[in-house]
Design an enzyme around this catalytic site. Sequence first.
Site, PDB file in Angstrom:
ATOM      1  N   CYS A   1      35.163  46.848  37.726  1.00 39.48           N
ATOM      2  CA  CYS A   1      36.758  45.598  38.076  1.00 39.48           C
ATOM      3  C   CYS A   1      36.581  46.097  39.486  1.00 39.48           C
ATOM      4  O   CYS A   1      37.098  46.584  40.370  1.00 39.48           O
ATOM      5  CB  CYS A   1      37.630  45.929  37.036  1.00 39.48           C
ATOM      6  SG  CYS A   1      39.178  44.555  37.463  1.00 39.48           S
TER       7      CYS A   1
ATOM      8  N   GLU B   1      37.732  38.944  31.294  1.00 39.51           N
ATOM      9  CA  GLU B   1      38.100  38.444  31.930  1.00 39.51           C
ATOM     10  C   GLU B   1      39.903  37.472  31.074  1.00 39.51           C
ATOM     11  O   GLU B   1      40.600  37.661  31.853  1.00 39.51           O
ATOM     12  CB  GLU B   1      37.612  36.762  32.195  1.00 39.51           C
ATOM     13  CG  GLU B   1      36.346  36.921  33.455  1.00 39.51           C
ATOM     14  CD  GLU B   1      36.709  37.857  34.738  1.00 39.51           C
ATOM     15  OE1 GLU B   1      38.583  37.806  34.857  1.00 39.51           O
ATOM     16  OE2 GLU B   1      36.091  38.959  34.586  1.00 39.51           O
TER      17      GLU B   1
END
Length: 214
Positions: A126, A169
């Site tokens: 991430c 997401e």
Amino acid sequence: MATPSHRAPLAELVEELLATDGPLPIVAAGEPVLRRGTEPYDGQLDGALLSRFVEALRLTMRAAPGVGLAAPQVGVPLRIAVVEDPAPVPEEVRLARGRVPQPFRVLVNPSYEPVGSERVAFFEGCLSVPGWQAVVARPAEVRLRCEDENGRAVDEAFTGWPARIVQHETDHLDGVLYLDRAELRSLSSGRAMAERWTQPTPEQAAASLGFELP
């Protein structure tokens, strides 16, 4: 429906972010904006400002580089994300992970639900947790519902790596980081990833680090 008093602060925040050229700063884990969830998009940004914000998200995602970026990752608690994956990976990785190129997309007010019960596990990283990766088991196929940046409805099934991107997401928009879903025994530094866990699947890591795969 968002009230004018709700619209103004978000629009002002975005205008302030866009006041300088170049990629936007990406906030890191520990910042409350990544944990508070987001406000559904309901016209808080007018059309021109939304277009500028989307373009800034795309520029920032590509510069990072990443395959997705959610608005909270640049400090904006609004339910918008962008995804794009050129998938420049070897054939064995493509086959193992189902990683195929994905065009640039804007996800407005997205939600997803699993299709079937199959789960697959791979290392995941991430942009808001730089320098680390961990194995995350996720549904192999999901159904995504959202709108695009022009208000058109999207209702589409995703499999393989695109399904993972969509889930990652959308989770950001709910205040969820991938680490919340990860097998923490798999947590690995960037150096360990480069030296030990470059295989297309995490079976060797599971055996060596002592965690189970689905």
